[in-house]
Design a protein around this motif. Structure first.
Motif, PDB file in Angstrom:
ATOM      1  N   SER A  11       1.090  -1.275   0.078  1.00 49.68           N
ATOM      2  CA  SER A  11       0.008  -0.062   0.039  1.00 49.68           C
ATOM      3  C   SER A  11       0.878   1.136  -0.005  1.00 49.68           C
ATOM      4  N   THR A  13       0.796   5.183   1.748  1.00 56.43           N
ATOM      5  CA  THR A  13       0.172   6.223   2.875  1.00 56.43           C
ATOM      6  C   THR A  13       0.670   7.471   2.269  1.00 56.43           C
ATOM      7  N   VAL A  99      -5.303  -0.474   6.566  1.00 59.02           N
ATOM      8  CA  VAL A  99      -6.070  -0.514   5.337  1.00 59.02           C
ATOM      9  C   VAL A  99      -5.663  -1.945   4.711  1.00 59.02           C
ATOM     10  N   THR A 100      -4.434  -2.358   5.182  1.00 59.26           N
ATOM     11  CA  THR A 100      -4.030  -3.781   4.653  1.00 59.26           C
ATOM     12  C   THR A 100      -5.110  -4.671   5.543  1.00 59.26           C
ATOM     13  N   HIS A 103      -8.588  -4.786   4.044  1.00 60.55           N
ATOM     14  CA  HIS A 103      -8.475  -5.582   2.666  1.00 60.55           C
ATOM     15  C   HIS A 103      -8.564  -6.974   2.972  1.00 60.55           C
ATOM     16  N   GLY A 129     -12.611   5.918   4.794  1.00 58.03           N
ATOM     17  CA  GLY A 129     -11.331   5.238   4.600  1.00 58.03           C
ATOM     18  C   GLY A 129     -10.164   5.785   5.008  1.00 58.03           C
ATOM     19  N   SER A 130     -10.080   7.013   5.756  1.00 53.51           N
ATOM     20  CA  SER A 130      -9.082   7.808   6.525  1.00 53.51           C
ATOM     21  C   SER A 130      -8.697   6.897   7.743  1.00 53.51           C
ATOM     22  N   ARG A 293      -4.656   8.886   4.937  1.00 51.76           N
ATOM     23  CA  ARG A 293      -5.149   7.905   4.049  1.00 51.76           C
ATOM     24  C   ARG A 293      -4.001   7.115   3.249  1.00 51.76           C
ATOM     25  N   TRP A 295      -3.705   3.544   0.261  1.00 52.94           N
ATOM     26  CA  TRP A 295      -4.540   2.706  -0.578  1.00 52.94           C
ATOM     27  C   TRP A 295      -3.727   1.337  -0.698  1.00 52.94           C
ATOM     28  N   ASN A 297      -2.259  -1.120  -3.030  1.00 51.50           N
ATOM     29  CA  ASN A 297      -1.953  -1.067  -4.478  1.00 51.50           C
ATOM     30  C   ASN A 297      -1.452  -2.452  -5.127  1.00 51.50           C
TER      31      ASN A 297
END
Ligand code: PYC
Length: 318
Positions: A11, A13, A99-100, A103, A129-130, A293, A295, A297
């Motif tokens: 991800s 950040t 976030v991982t 996920h 999502g933050s 935040r 994501w 990827n």
């Protein structure tokens, strides 16, 4: 010996990568997270090198291994590391980890305690999502420390703990702009060398391994300041560096410039922003709360072919 594949989730950040090993890592045994981190450093350094060093990694890569927490009620323990060694703490990495974990279905929105080598942090994954991270207590050790830096004269900075040790410099050295990247790297590396030479340390002789320079923001409507952060391993943080923001918040609070609950918006060198505030304890340390935040990827399986001389990464030159 054949090594089992590592399962990896990537991800970033606010621009800074986090690579989480979700399975295949060696068992780090029992004890505190600090003891597990030491065990990782001393007995399993191949994992760090395989994940962060070339050919799979690069200088900016921060890796993370999930393990059993030592503290109760934590969703997991985590040890962060980079191209150089293990890290005490990493906030951008914690945001990436959260976030991982979402996920892979291990957590959902809400608040989660996470155990680290320097203490428990409390992360909240919001609906938008933050991710907000309440860091370990942070404080300024010393203000306005003068260091003679060749070619730059006397440079003054504050020494502060935000989960890592920082030397924080305001408006000295090259202007904090992305186009000055090389000059900022040179300047902060010199400062770091001089701190070491001149015996300037954190508590108990701890090495100050992060140097943070502040300048005006690109857009005052979006941030209060822009920073550049040199990390150990001669890499710079692409994000505003959450432990660095924590150190900054502690200094602002110590100077009477930031009240509990007031928001400080810190842009990094790419102009992405972490928002920060402090929760006051009594006099002394504060609890910094940093929001950003991340994501996901990438998802990978790392294979270890015994004939591959660089299956465990290309070691950094001594
Ligand atoms: O966000 O705390 C942070 C961090 C430390 C090193 C790289 N990022």
């Amino acid at each position: 010996m054949n090594q089992a594949p590592l399962q990896i989730i990537d991800s970033h950040t606010e621009g800074e990568p986090t690579r989480v090993v979700i399975s295949g890592a060696p068992d780090l045994g029992c004890g505190t997270m600090a003891e597990k981190s030491k065990r990782l450093r001393e007995n399993h350094d191949w994992l760090r090198s395989a994940v962060c060093n070339e050919p799979r990694g690069h200088d900016a890569m921060v890796g993370a291994v999930i393990c059993e927490p030592a503290e109760p009620d934590c969703v997991c323990g985590v040890i962060f590391f980079n191209n150089h060694s293990t890290l005490n703490m990493c906030i951008h990495g914690t945001i990436g980890l959260v976030v991982t974990l979402a996920h892979i279905g291990k957590i959902s929105t809400g608040t989660h305690r996470i155990d680290t080598p320097v203490g428990v942090v409390v992360a909240t994954l919001h609906e938008d999502g933050s991710v907000e991270v309440a860091n370990v207590p942070s404080y300024r050790k010393q203000a306005g420390v003068a260091v003679e830096v060749p070619g730059h004269g006397i440079v003054r900075g504050d020494i502060a703990w935000g989960g890592n040790w920082f030397f924080l410099i305001d408006n000295q050295g090259p202007r904090v702009e992305f186009r000055n990247l090389e000059a900022l790297m040179d300047f902060t590396r010199l400062v770091r060398q001089e701190l070491e030479k001149q015996g300037v340390t954190g508590d108990d002789g701890a090495e100050i391994d992060h140097v943070e320079v502040f300048g005006p923001p690109g857009d005052p409507a979006l941030a209060d300041s822009r920073n550049f952060v040199l990390c150990p391993g001669k890499a710079y943080d692409r994000s505003p560096c959450g432990t660095g923001v924590s150190a900054k918040l502690a200094c602002l609070h110590a100077d009477g410039k930031l009240s509990p609950g007031e928001i400080w918006k810190q842009a990094g060198i790419l102009d992405t922003v972490f928002s920060g505030r402090v929760e006051a304890l009594t006099d002394g340390p504060v609890v910094p709360v940093v929001t950003g935040r991340a994501w996901v990827n990438g998802e990978s399986s790392y294979l270890f072919n015994p004939s591959d001389p660089f299956r465990n990464g290309i070691p950094s030159p001594a």
